[in-house]
Structure formats: C-alpha cells, structure tokens
Design a protein around this motif. Sequence first.
Motif, PDB file in Angstrom:
ATOM      1  N   LEU A  87      -0.841  -8.189 -12.017  1.00  0.00           N
ATOM      2  CA  LEU A  87      -1.147  -7.351 -12.909  1.00  0.00           C
ATOM      3  C   LEU A  87       0.441  -6.745 -13.452  1.00  0.00           C
ATOM      4  O   LEU A  87       0.869  -6.115 -12.468  1.00  0.00           O
ATOM      5  CB  LEU A  87      -2.283  -6.447 -12.604  1.00  0.00           C
ATOM      6  N   ASP A  88       0.148  -7.141 -14.341  1.00  0.00           N
ATOM      7  CA  ASP A  88       1.740  -6.488 -14.868  1.00  0.00           C
ATOM      8  C   ASP A  88       1.362  -5.217 -15.803  1.00  0.00           C
ATOM      9  O   ASP A  88       0.373  -4.235 -16.660  1.00  0.00           O
ATOM     10  CB  ASP A  88       2.066  -6.807 -16.489  1.00  0.00           C
ATOM     11  N   ALA A  89       2.086  -4.059 -15.091  1.00  0.00           N
ATOM     12  CA  ALA A  89       2.140  -2.844 -15.173  1.00  0.00           C
ATOM     13  C   ALA A  89       3.629  -2.649 -15.866  1.00  0.00           C
ATOM     14  O   ALA A  89       4.032  -1.151 -15.321  1.00  0.00           O
ATOM     15  CB  ALA A  89       2.284  -2.017 -13.994  1.00  0.00           C
ATOM     16  N   SER A  90       4.021  -3.409 -16.855  1.00  0.00           N
ATOM     17  CA  SER A  90       5.389  -2.853 -17.127  1.00  0.00           C
ATOM     18  C   SER A  90       5.187  -2.061 -18.234  1.00  0.00           C
ATOM     19  O   SER A  90       3.958  -2.288 -18.801  1.00  0.00           O
ATOM     20  CB  SER A  90       6.342  -3.767 -17.395  1.00  0.00           C
ATOM     21  N   ALA A  91       6.331  -1.035 -18.937  1.00  0.00           N
ATOM     22  CA  ALA A  91       6.210  -0.471 -19.937  1.00  0.00           C
ATOM     23  C   ALA A  91       5.450  -0.952 -21.329  1.00  0.00           C
ATOM     24  O   ALA A  91       4.935   0.122 -21.870  1.00  0.00           O
ATOM     25  CB  ALA A  91       7.213   0.235 -19.605  1.00  0.00           C
ATOM     26  N   ASP A 131       9.880  -4.265 -12.586  1.00  0.00           N
ATOM     27  CA  ASP A 131      10.506  -4.483 -12.259  1.00  0.00           C
ATOM     28  C   ASP A 131      11.332  -3.497 -11.284  1.00  0.00           C
ATOM     29  O   ASP A 131      12.518  -3.048 -10.542  1.00  0.00           O
ATOM     30  CB  ASP A 131      11.850  -4.636 -12.875  1.00  0.00           C
ATOM     31  N   LYS A 132      10.765  -2.435 -11.436  1.00  0.00           N
ATOM     32  CA  LYS A 132      11.227  -0.942 -10.520  1.00  0.00           C
ATOM     33  C   LYS A 132       9.700  -1.041  -9.476  1.00  0.00           C
ATOM     34  O   LYS A 132      10.879  -0.513  -8.360  1.00  0.00           O
ATOM     35  CB  LYS A 132      10.754   0.391 -11.273  1.00  0.00           C
ATOM     36  N   ASN A 133       9.074  -1.796  -9.465  1.00  0.00           N
ATOM     37  CA  ASN A 133       8.944  -1.299  -8.155  1.00  0.00           C
ATOM     38  C   ASN A 133       7.022  -2.262  -8.042  1.00  0.00           C
ATOM     39  O   ASN A 133       6.423  -2.834  -9.171  1.00  0.00           O
ATOM     40  CB  ASN A 133       7.505   0.168  -7.720  1.00  0.00           C
ATOM     41  N   GLN A 134       6.840  -2.943  -7.032  1.00  0.00           N
ATOM     42  CA  GLN A 134       6.176  -4.060  -6.610  1.00  0.00           C
ATOM     43  C   GLN A 134       5.050  -3.433  -5.205  1.00  0.00           C
ATOM     44  O   GLN A 134       5.529  -3.845  -4.666  1.00  0.00           O
ATOM     45  CB  GLN A 134       6.458  -5.705  -7.008  1.00  0.00           C
ATOM     46  N   GLU A 135       3.839  -3.745  -6.001  1.00  0.00           N
ATOM     47  CA  GLU A 135       2.661  -2.795  -5.523  1.00  0.00           C
ATOM     48  C   GLU A 135       1.855  -4.262  -4.691  1.00  0.00           C
ATOM     49  O   GLU A 135       1.836  -4.918  -5.169  1.00  0.00           O
ATOM     50  CB  GLU A 135       2.263  -2.567  -5.719  1.00  0.00           C
ATOM     51  N   LEU A 136       2.160  -4.312  -3.611  1.00  0.00           N
ATOM     52  CA  LEU A 136       0.892  -5.431  -2.959  1.00  0.00           C
ATOM     53  C   LEU A 136      -0.431  -5.267  -1.567  1.00  0.00           C
ATOM     54  O   LEU A 136      -0.558  -4.381  -1.570  1.00  0.00           O
ATOM     55  CB  LEU A 136       2.150  -6.358  -1.670  1.00  0.00           C
ATOM     56  N   LEU A 137      -1.235  -6.054  -2.361  1.00  0.00           N
ATOM     57  CA  LEU A 137      -2.605  -5.152  -1.070  1.00  0.00           C
ATOM     58  C   LEU A 137      -2.751  -6.946  -0.973  1.00  0.00           C
ATOM     59  O   LEU A 137      -2.652  -7.928  -1.841  1.00  0.00           O
ATOM     60  CB  LEU A 137      -3.974  -5.313  -2.161  1.00  0.00           C
ATOM     61  N   ARG A 138      -2.744  -6.823   0.381  1.00  0.00           N
ATOM     62  CA  ARG A 138      -2.541  -8.667   1.462  1.00  0.00           C
ATOM     63  C   ARG A 138      -4.017  -9.421   0.979  1.00  0.00           C
ATOM     64  O   ARG A 138      -5.050  -8.545   0.697  1.00  0.00           O
ATOM     65  CB  ARG A 138      -1.937  -8.791   2.484  1.00  0.00           C
ATOM     66  N   GLU A 139      -3.455 -10.644   1.294  1.00  0.00           N
ATOM     67  CA  GLU A 139      -5.141 -10.819   1.386  1.00  0.00           C
ATOM     68  C   GLU A 139      -5.986 -11.077   1.933  1.00  0.00           C
ATOM     69  O   GLU A 139      -5.594 -11.001   3.511  1.00  0.00           O
ATOM     70  CB  GLU A 139      -4.963 -12.856   0.729  1.00  0.00           C
ATOM     71  N   CYS A 158       2.749   2.310 -15.075  1.00  0.00           N
ATOM     72  CA  CYS A 158       3.588   1.151 -15.888  1.00  0.00           C
ATOM     73  C   CYS A 158       4.675   1.796 -16.566  1.00  0.00           C
ATOM     74  O   CYS A 158       4.948   3.107 -16.515  1.00  0.00           O
ATOM     75  CB  CYS A 158       2.998   0.932 -16.980  1.00  0.00           C
ATOM     76  N   LYS A 159       6.036   1.467 -15.618  1.00  0.00           N
ATOM     77  CA  LYS A 159       6.982   1.830 -16.073  1.00  0.00           C
ATOM     78  C   LYS A 159       8.490   0.028 -16.210  1.00  0.00           C
ATOM     79  O   LYS A 159       7.747  -1.259 -15.498  1.00  0.00           O
ATOM     80  CB  LYS A 159       8.127   2.881 -15.399  1.00  0.00           C
ATOM     81  N   GLY A 160       9.621  -0.156 -17.019  1.00  0.00           N
ATOM     82  CA  GLY A 160      10.443  -0.629 -17.049  1.00  0.00           C
ATOM     83  C   GLY A 160       9.746  -2.077 -17.293  1.00  0.00           C
ATOM     84  O   GLY A 160       8.862  -1.951 -18.137  1.00  0.00           O
ATOM     85  N   TRP A 168      10.520 -11.185  -4.992  1.00  0.00           N
ATOM     86  CA  TRP A 168       9.404 -10.628  -4.012  1.00  0.00           C
ATOM     87  C   TRP A 168       7.922 -11.424  -4.651  1.00  0.00           C
ATOM     88  O   TRP A 168       6.520 -11.355  -3.967  1.00  0.00           O
ATOM     89  CB  TRP A 168       9.139  -9.214  -6.140  1.00  0.00           C
ATOM     90  N   ILE A 169       8.335 -12.454  -5.283  1.00  0.00           N
ATOM     91  CA  ILE A 169       6.787 -13.391  -4.282  1.00  0.00           C
ATOM     92  C   ILE A 169       6.971 -14.328  -3.601  1.00  0.00           C
ATOM     93  O   ILE A 169       5.933 -14.311  -2.710  1.00  0.00           O
ATOM     94  CB  ILE A 169       6.493 -13.964  -6.057  1.00  0.00           C
ATOM     95  N   THR A 170       7.921 -14.923  -3.019  1.00  0.00           N
ATOM     96  CA  THR A 170       7.954 -16.166  -2.230  1.00  0.00           C
ATOM     97  C   THR A 170       8.436 -14.872  -0.560  1.00  0.00           C
ATOM     98  O   THR A 170       7.684 -15.526   0.577  1.00  0.00           O
ATOM     99  CB  THR A 170       9.806 -16.538  -2.246  1.00  0.00           C
ATOM    100  N   ASP A 171       9.349 -13.401  -0.970  1.00  0.00           N
ATOM    101  CA  ASP A 171       8.809 -13.346   0.561  1.00  0.00           C
ATOM    102  C   ASP A 171       7.425 -12.875   0.450  1.00  0.00           C
ATOM    103  O   ASP A 171       7.758 -12.060   1.708  1.00  0.00           O
ATOM    104  CB  ASP A 171       9.506 -11.830   0.197  1.00  0.00           C
ATOM    105  N   ASN A 172       6.241 -13.144  -0.095  1.00  0.00           N
ATOM    106  CA  ASN A 172       4.930 -12.309   0.186  1.00  0.00           C
ATOM    107  C   ASN A 172       4.646 -13.806   0.571  1.00  0.00           C
ATOM    108  O   ASN A 172       2.672 -12.875   0.378  1.00  0.00           O
ATOM    109  CB  ASN A 172       4.442 -11.294  -0.936  1.00  0.00           C
TER     110      ASN A 172
END
Length: 294
Positions: A87-91, A131-139, A158-160, A168-172
């Motif tokens: 879900l895009d939460a950019s400005a 790009d300011k913060n990525q929140e993750l809910l694991r599967e 929404c920001k940034g 941030w994808i490959t890490d998770n």
Amino acid sequence: MSTLSSEIELLAAGNRLSILAKHIVDGFLIGMHKGTRRGIGTEFSQYRSYQPGDDIRQIDWKMYSRSDRYYIKESDVETSVTLRFFLDASASMLYEENAYSRFKYASLVTAALGTFAHRQGDAFALHIVNDKNQELLRESRNKHQLNRFYQMIESAECKGKWPVTEDWITDNVSSLKREFWVVCSDMLDSIDTWKSFVKLAETIGNEVHFFQILGANELSLPSREIMTVKDPESNQERNIRTSAVREQYQKNLAAYLDELKSSVISRRTHLDLISMETPVTEALRSILQRRQTS
C-alpha cells in the motif's frame, strides 16, 4: 450491489475501515456463484488428456463420469500462495477529489482484498510503503491477522516518496516461497522504479497485480477555466488555465500510461488503471478473474 458513493459515504461518516471492508466483501460474496468461490491465493490442480502409455491408475474417474473422456490429474492437491499487499503511503496519495483522498480509497481497496483473502483462508502480508518508513505485517493466516491488518492501514501516515531501491523487499521476502503481490499506488514515480519492482518479483518467481489509482480530474482535467494544482510531495502550488493545457496534458498522460503498461505488463504481471470513482467490488472482480486465468 455496493456503489462507490455508498462506500465512501459510510467511510466519511466515521465507520471503521474494518466494518466497511467486511460490508463490501459480504455483498460481493452474495453475488458470487458458490462454484466460483476461489481464493485469490489458491492454485488449482491441472488436468491433461490421457495419452497412450500413461499409467491408467492416474486417470481421474470422477472427471470421466462427468465428461465421458479420460483425463490425467497432474497435481493431486490444491496449493496456496501467500498474498503480499503493498500500500503506497507516499505524499502523493494525499491527493483529494470529492472530499476523500487517494490514500483513503486505496486503503479501502486493500482492506477489502485482505478481508476476502482472510475469508478464503489465504495467508497474507502487508507493507505500508514510503521512503521515510516501511511498516511490515508478516504473512499469516491466523485469526488475529485481519485485525492487525486493519490496524496497520488505519494508523498509516502518508509522507515522502516511493522508495527508489528494493532493499526493503529483499530483506523481508523469501525467495523460496511463491507469492502473489498486489500493489495499490498512483504509480506516478519514475517508470524505472516500477520496472525494477517487476524485475525483482519475476526473478523470485512471483506474480504481480498493480492497481494504479488516479482521480477523474487527473485523467481528464476539469472543465473549469482556472485550476489550482498542488504537488503534495513538494507542497508547491500553481494556477493553470485548463483550456490552454488540457490537450497537451492528455497527450502527455496517455504517453506516460502507454509507456508504463509496455514496461511492466507481462505474462505474470497485470495492471489495472482504476479511477477513484470506481466501486471497490470491481477491484475484487478484476483480481479474481486474473487469478482464474493465470
């Protein structure tokens, strides 16, 4: 059937996202034939015609009784892939039309899809992305997952901008499990950003379904003579005379959308351009049709 006006009126009236998403999915499921109720993350067994030399013990006799033809079931069980929502939460998602924001509409689409996935028993995950913060809910597919899903969406800010790299994808995300990715965004970033996203998904072996969400005014420009436009990422404003720029604006937008489609659409990647006036049930219907033909 639910309409967008009723959906947004309920949301604007203070109804919780969870209540509205469940209301939309309930109405959608009532309209579905029971035989077509397939989970978004479900992949069915495949059949092929019997060929001389095949082991007759592999013949599916139930299929034979229905069709009077011999079929071999190539897979004995249904498999399920994890659904991963972005879900895009950019400005730029703060853009508003008709008293509601693009992010509110995208949140409703995401919440409804997650609700449907939960009802069908699919495991799903959620990324809130800027790009300011990525929140993750694991599967997960446990009974608490849906409430956590709603809470994360409702608390998002929404920001940034959309991130320019995919670390941030490959890490998770595991490269060992197949997934189906669903992205809700305006996709008004560099096309190279989305090409990289698709390339990563395909390298891992995952399918992607983009919902590109734009306002009706963004798609055509309104008819009023003077219009104030604002870049939500820079907060810069300017007045434009729409009659002087509409034709060139529409040409530029069409060129961008054509280039975006040609850059990201493939056998395993699909893109739906939807207006902020489109009923959310149409998004549900679109993604289910895509899964049935994939």
